[in-house]
Write a protein that holds these residues in place. Sequence first.
Motif, short mmCIF file in Angstrom:
data_model
loop_
_atom_site.label_atom_id
_atom_site.label_comp_id
_atom_site.label_asym_id
_atom_site.label_seq_id
_atom_site.Cartn_x
_atom_site.Cartn_y
_atom_site.Cartn_z
N CYS A 1 36.82 46.22 24.64
CA CYS A 1 37.53 44.96 24.36
C CYS A 1 36.55 43.85 23.99
O CYS A 1 35.51 43.69 24.62
CB CYS A 1 38.33 44.54 25.60
SG CYS A 1 39.20 42.98 25.43
N LYS A 2 36.91 43.09 22.95
CA LYS A 2 36.06 41.97 22.52
C LYS A 2 36.71 40.62 22.80
O LYS A 2 36.26 39.60 22.32
CB LYS A 2 35.73 42.09 21.03
CG LYS A 2 34.79 43.25 20.75
CD LYS A 2 34.35 43.24 19.31
CE LYS A 2 33.35 44.36 19.06
NZ LYS A 2 33.00 44.43 17.65
N GLY A 3 37.80 40.62 23.57
CA GLY A 3 38.43 39.37 23.98
C GLY A 3 39.04 38.57 22.86
O GLY A 3 39.09 37.34 22.93
N CYS A 4 39.55 39.21 21.83
CA CYS A 4 40.10 38.50 20.67
C CYS A 4 41.44 37.82 20.98
O CYS A 4 41.86 36.94 20.26
CB CYS A 4 40.25 39.44 19.48
SG CYS A 4 41.55 40.68 19.68
N SER A 5 42.13 38.26 21.99
CA SER A 5 43.41 37.76 22.50
C SER A 5 44.61 38.02 21.58
O SER A 5 45.67 37.43 21.76
CB SER A 5 43.34 36.27 22.86
OG SER A 5 43.35 35.46 21.73
N LEU A 6 44.48 38.90 20.60
CA LEU A 6 45.63 39.27 19.78
C LEU A 6 46.72 39.90 20.64
O LEU A 6 47.91 39.64 20.46
CB LEU A 6 45.22 40.23 18.67
CG LEU A 6 44.36 39.65 17.55
CD1 LEU A 6 43.89 40.76 16.61
CD2 LEU A 6 45.13 38.60 16.79
N CYS A 7 46.31 40.71 21.60
CA CYS A 7 47.27 41.37 22.49
C CYS A 7 47.99 40.37 23.39
O CYS A 7 49.17 40.52 23.68
CB CYS A 7 46.57 42.42 23.34
SG CYS A 7 45.18 41.77 24.30
N ILE B 1 43.03 36.75 28.98
CA ILE B 1 41.60 36.96 28.85
C ILE B 1 40.92 36.24 30.00
O ILE B 1 41.13 35.05 30.20
CB ILE B 1 41.06 36.44 27.50
CG1 ILE B 1 41.77 37.11 26.32
CG2 ILE B 1 39.55 36.62 27.40
CD1 ILE B 1 41.57 38.60 26.20
N TYR C 1 31.36 40.15 26.30
CA TYR C 1 32.66 39.61 25.91
C TYR C 1 33.52 39.38 27.15
O TYR C 1 33.45 40.14 28.11
CB TYR C 1 33.39 40.56 24.97
CG TYR C 1 32.74 40.73 23.62
CD1 TYR C 1 32.83 39.74 22.66
CD2 TYR C 1 32.05 41.89 23.31
CE1 TYR C 1 32.24 39.90 21.42
CE2 TYR C 1 31.46 42.06 22.06
CZ TYR C 1 31.56 41.06 21.13
OH TYR C 1 30.98 41.21 19.90
N CYS D 1 45.74 45.82 18.77
CA CYS D 1 44.32 45.79 19.17
C CYS D 1 43.42 46.41 18.09
O CYS D 1 43.50 47.60 17.81
CB CYS D 1 44.13 46.53 20.48
SG CYS D 1 42.41 46.53 21.04
N PRO D 2 42.53 45.60 17.48
CA PRO D 2 41.66 46.13 16.43
C PRO D 2 40.57 47.07 16.96
O PRO D 2 40.01 47.85 16.20
CB PRO D 2 41.04 44.87 15.81
CG PRO D 2 41.11 43.84 16.87
CD PRO D 2 42.33 44.17 17.68
N GLU D 3 40.30 47.01 18.25
CA GLU D 3 39.27 47.86 18.84
C GLU D 3 39.84 49.10 19.51
O GLU D 3 39.09 49.91 20.07
CB GLU D 3 38.48 47.05 19.89
CG GLU D 3 37.83 45.79 19.34
CD GLU D 3 36.86 46.07 18.20
OE1 GLU D 3 36.16 47.10 18.22
OE2 GLU D 3 36.82 45.25 17.27
#
Length: 68
Positions: free
Chosen positions: A11-17, A28, A38, A59-61
């Motif tokens: 997880c990179k913490g992008c917050s899309l989810c 997050i 992250y 989730c992109p990751e």
Amino acid sequence: MAYIEIAQDTCKGCSLCVNACPKQILEISSDVLNAKGYPTLKCIDPSKCIGCSFCGLICPEIAITVFK
């Protein structure tokens, strides 16, 4: 009962989810970092998870696995 598993080190913490969750049970964490530095994702109320899979799909990751 549905639940999610989060690959914290992916997880990179992008917050899309967080934004995709209709039950608003994801957030997050600003005080916990993963091995890559992250911020980590956490589920604040797993009992409210409906297994919709929106979080995992966006989730992109590919860090979220949804179980139903």
